[in-house]
Design a protein around this motif. Structure first.
Motif, PDB file in Angstrom:
ATOM      1  N   MET A   1       0.818  -1.216   0.000  1.00 53.14           N
ATOM      2  CA  MET A   1       0.000   0.000   0.000  1.00 53.14           C
ATOM      3  C   MET A   1       0.854   1.269   0.000  1.00 53.14           C
ATOM      4  SD  MET A   1      -2.906  -1.089  -0.534  1.00 53.14           S
ATOM      5  CE  MET A   1      -3.861   0.403  -0.425  1.00 53.14           C
ATOM      6  N   ASN A   2       2.090   1.192   0.481  1.00 58.27           N
ATOM      7  CA  ASN A   2       2.975   2.366   0.471  1.00 58.27           C
ATOM      8  C   ASN A   2       3.713   2.522  -0.866  1.00 58.27           C
ATOM      9  OD1 ASN A   2       5.001   0.456   0.529  1.00 58.27           O
ATOM     10  ND2 ASN A   2       5.795   1.032   2.549  1.00 58.27           N
ATOM     11  N   GLY A   3       3.416   1.643  -1.831  1.00 54.02           N
ATOM     12  CA  GLY A   3       4.003   1.760  -3.162  1.00 54.02           C
ATOM     13  C   GLY A   3       5.261   0.954  -3.390  1.00 54.02           C
ATOM     14  N   THR A   4       5.808   0.351  -2.351  1.00 57.73           N
ATOM     15  CA  THR A   4       7.014  -0.449  -2.532  1.00 57.73           C
ATOM     16  C   THR A   4       6.670  -1.808  -3.134  1.00 57.73           C
ATOM     17  OG1 THR A   4       6.901  -1.346  -0.289  1.00 57.73           O
ATOM     18  CG2 THR A   4       8.192   0.681  -0.607  1.00 57.73           C
ATOM     19  N   ILE A   5       7.689  -2.425  -3.710  1.00 53.22           N
ATOM     20  CA  ILE A   5       7.499  -3.720  -4.364  1.00 53.22           C
ATOM     21  C   ILE A   5       8.187  -4.794  -3.526  1.00 53.22           C
ATOM     22  CG2 ILE A   5       8.031  -5.075  -6.419  1.00 53.22           C
ATOM     23  CD1 ILE A   5       7.799  -2.407  -7.980  1.00 53.22           C
ATOM     24  N   GLY A   6       7.425  -5.829  -3.218  1.00 52.18           N
ATOM     25  CA  GLY A   6       7.945  -6.916  -2.402  1.00 52.18           C
ATOM     26  C   GLY A   6       8.240  -8.148  -3.236  1.00 52.18           C
ATOM     27  N   GLU A   7       8.252  -9.282  -2.563  1.00 52.86           N
ATOM     28  CA  GLU A   7       8.588 -10.552  -3.201  1.00 52.86           C
ATOM     29  C   GLU A   7       7.615 -10.914  -4.332  1.00 52.86           C
ATOM     30  OE1 GLU A   7       8.698 -15.190  -1.815  1.00 52.86           O
ATOM     31  OE2 GLU A   7       9.397 -13.691  -0.375  1.00 52.86           O
ATOM     32  N   ARG A   8       6.313 -10.736  -4.129  1.00 53.51           N
ATOM     33  CA  ARG A   8       5.326 -11.053  -5.172  1.00 53.51           C
ATOM     34  C   ARG A   8       5.514 -10.127  -6.385  1.00 53.51           C
ATOM     35  NH1 ARG A   8       4.575 -15.408  -5.577  1.00 53.51           N
ATOM     36  NH2 ARG A   8       3.401 -14.805  -7.388  1.00 53.51           N
ATOM     37  N   GLY A   9       5.839  -8.885  -6.142  1.00 58.16           N
ATOM     38  CA  GLY A   9       6.079  -7.946  -7.232  1.00 58.16           C
ATOM     39  C   GLY A   9       7.297  -8.333  -8.059  1.00 58.16           C
ATOM     40  N   GLU A  10       8.350  -8.774  -7.361  1.00 53.52           N
ATOM     41  CA  GLU A  10       9.555  -9.226  -8.066  1.00 53.52           C
ATOM     42  C   GLU A  10       9.252 -10.470  -8.898  1.00 53.52           C
ATOM     43  OE1 GLU A  10      12.284  -7.600  -8.506  1.00 53.52           O
ATOM     44  OE2 GLU A  10      11.642  -6.007  -7.153  1.00 53.52           O
ATOM     45  N   ALA A  11       8.398 -11.350  -8.384  1.00 51.27           N
ATOM     46  CA  ALA A  11       8.000 -12.544  -9.139  1.00 51.27           C
ATOM     47  C   ALA A  11       7.242 -12.136 -10.406  1.00 51.27           C
ATOM     48  CB  ALA A  11       7.147 -13.459  -8.269  1.00 51.27           C
ATOM     49  N   SER A  12       6.396 -11.110 -10.304  1.00 46.03           N
ATOM     50  CA  SER A  12       5.671 -10.620 -11.481  1.00 46.03           C
ATOM     51  C   SER A  12       6.626 -10.022 -12.509  1.00 46.03           C
ATOM     52  CB  SER A  12       4.620  -9.579 -11.077  1.00 46.03           C
ATOM     53  OG  SER A  12       3.581 -10.193 -10.348  1.00 46.03           O
ATOM     54  N   ARG A  13       7.629  -9.305 -12.036  1.00 49.90           N
ATOM     55  CA  ARG A  13       8.636  -8.745 -12.955  1.00 49.90           C
ATOM     56  C   ARG A  13       9.364  -9.857 -13.712  1.00 49.90           C
ATOM     57  NH1 ARG A  13      11.361  -3.854  -9.451  1.00 49.90           N
ATOM     58  NH2 ARG A  13       9.842  -2.299 -10.055  1.00 49.90           N
ATOM     59  N   ARG A  14       9.753 -10.903 -12.968  1.00 55.64           N
ATOM     60  CA  ARG A  14      10.428 -12.026 -13.625  1.00 55.64           C
ATOM     61  C   ARG A  14       9.512 -12.671 -14.660  1.00 55.64           C
ATOM     62  NH1 ARG A  14      12.211 -12.757  -8.381  1.00 55.64           N
ATOM     63  NH2 ARG A  14      10.625 -14.340  -7.919  1.00 55.64           N
ATOM     64  N   TYR A  15       8.240 -12.802 -14.323  1.00 59.05           N
ATOM     65  CA  TYR A  15       7.314 -13.437 -15.264  1.00 59.05           C
ATOM     66  C   TYR A  15       7.098 -12.549 -16.497  1.00 59.05           C
ATOM     67  CZ  TYR A  15       3.848 -16.582 -17.029  1.00 59.05           C
ATOM     68  OH  TYR A  15       3.192 -17.479 -17.826  1.00 59.05           O
ATOM     69  N   ALA A  16       7.041 -11.245 -16.316  1.00 62.80           N
ATOM     70  CA  ALA A  16       6.896 -10.321 -17.454  1.00 62.80           C
ATOM     71  C   ALA A  16       8.098 -10.462 -18.398  1.00 62.80           C
ATOM     72  CB  ALA A  16       6.770  -8.882 -16.960  1.00 62.80           C
ATOM     73  N   ASP A  17       9.301 -10.533 -17.843  1.00 61.58           N
ATOM     74  CA  ASP A  17      10.501 -10.727 -18.668  1.00 61.58           C
ATOM     75  C   ASP A  17      10.419 -12.061 -19.415  1.00 61.58           C
ATOM     76  OD1 ASP A  17      11.517  -8.325 -17.743  1.00 61.58           O
ATOM     77  OD2 ASP A  17      12.849  -9.258 -16.256  1.00 61.58           O
ATOM     78  N   HIS A  18       9.933 -13.089 -18.728  1.00 59.27           N
ATOM     79  CA  HIS A  18       9.790 -14.420 -19.331  1.00 59.27           C
ATOM     80  C   HIS A  18       8.790 -14.384 -20.490  1.00 59.27           C
ATOM     81  CE1 HIS A  18       9.591 -18.813 -19.492  1.00 59.27           C
ATOM     82  NE2 HIS A  18       8.281 -18.683 -19.538  1.00 59.27           N
ATOM     83  N   VAL A  19       7.651 -13.720 -20.294  1.00 56.94           N
ATOM     84  CA  VAL A  19       6.626 -13.632 -21.343  1.00 56.94           C
ATOM     85  C   VAL A  19       7.196 -12.940 -22.580  1.00 56.94           C
ATOM     86  CG1 VAL A  19       4.431 -12.502 -21.970  1.00 56.94           C
ATOM     87  CG2 VAL A  19       4.617 -13.779 -19.824  1.00 56.94           C
ATOM     88  N   GLU A  20       7.912 -11.849 -22.383  1.00 55.53           N
ATOM     89  CA  GLU A  20       8.501 -11.146 -23.527  1.00 55.53           C
ATOM     90  C   GLU A  20       9.494 -12.037 -24.262  1.00 55.53           C
ATOM     91  OE1 GLU A  20       8.194  -6.421 -22.485  1.00 55.53           O
ATOM     92  OE2 GLU A  20      10.101  -7.414 -22.055  1.00 55.53           O
ATOM     93  N   ALA A  21      10.362 -12.708 -23.522  1.00 56.39           N
ATOM     94  CA  ALA A  21      11.412 -13.526 -24.132  1.00 56.39           C
ATOM     95  C   ALA A  21      10.851 -14.758 -24.835  1.00 56.39           C
ATOM     96  CB  ALA A  21      12.424 -13.949 -23.068  1.00 56.39           C
ATOM     97  N   VAL A  22       9.907 -15.436 -24.205  1.00 58.82           N
ATOM     98  CA  VAL A  22       9.408 -16.711 -24.734  1.00 58.82           C
ATOM     99  C   VAL A  22       8.299 -16.527 -25.761  1.00 58.82           C
ATOM    100  CG1 VAL A  22       8.215 -18.857 -24.087  1.00 58.82           C
ATOM    101  CG2 VAL A  22      10.103 -18.013 -22.709  1.00 58.82           C
ATOM    102  N   HIS A  23       7.398 -15.595 -25.504  1.00 58.30           N
ATOM    103  CA  HIS A  23       6.223 -15.446 -26.366  1.00 58.30           C
ATOM    104  C   HIS A  23       6.337 -14.306 -27.382  1.00 58.30           C
ATOM    105  CE1 HIS A  23       4.233 -18.552 -24.095  1.00 58.30           C
ATOM    106  NE2 HIS A  23       4.557 -17.926 -22.990  1.00 58.30           N
ATOM    107  N   GLY A  24       7.374 -13.496 -27.256  1.00 60.24           N
ATOM    108  CA  GLY A  24       7.640 -12.469 -28.251  1.00 60.24           C
ATOM    109  C   GLY A  24       6.620 -11.345 -28.311  1.00 60.24           C
TER     110      GLY A  24
END
Length: 138
Positions: free
Chosen positions: A65-88
């Motif tokens: 709620m304070n705007g910081t990114i925690g462990e779940r947010g970092e997991a989403s970032r990794r998945y976004a990078d994966h989607v771009e790399a794998v699915h183009g």
């Protein structure tokens, strides 16, 4: 171009897609996956991207709620990078604070049983994430 919305959890990924004009989001499915094996949802996602002619992904970015990114947010970032790399396709991270809470509220107002809510909550959260993105784009 259609856009896919993803609510990425540790065990499931809620999936929503936009209409071709990018005005509305519709819930599509929930994919079971293993977060420890990031590629475990690739085949199902590849099929959806192909069948729906998806050109972009909007992935929920859980923030505190304070705007910081925690462990779940970092997991989403990794998945976004994966989607771009794998699915183009381009992947956009979108603030999803309270999307699951809002989805739960909608389902409660619809008088849906707990058992049924559990089956559709991730898909509904993906709809909320994607619709919020669609409403904000110019």
């Amino acid at each position: 171009m259609k856009i896919i919305g993803l609510d990425v959890g540790s065990k499931t990924i809620g999936v929503a897609v936009s209409d071709p004009l990018g005005l509305t989001a519709q819930g599509l499915t929930t994919i079971k996956w293993d977060e420890q094996h990031i590629a475990s949802a690739d085949e199902q996602l590849k099929t959806i991207i192909r069948e729906q002619s998806i050109g972009k992904a909007v992935i929920g970015l859980p923030k505190h709620m304070n705007g910081t990114i925690g462990e779940r947010g970092e997991a989403s970032r990794r998945y976004a990078d994966h989607v771009e790399a794998v699915h183009g396709i381009a992947a956009v991270l979108w603030d999803e604070r309270l999307s699951t809470v809002a989805a739960e509220r909608v389902l409660l107002e619809a008088d849906m049983s707990r058992k049924k809510r559990k089956k559709v909550i991730d898909k509904m959260a993906a709809v909320m994430i994607l619709q919020s993105y669609l409403d904000q784009k110019p």
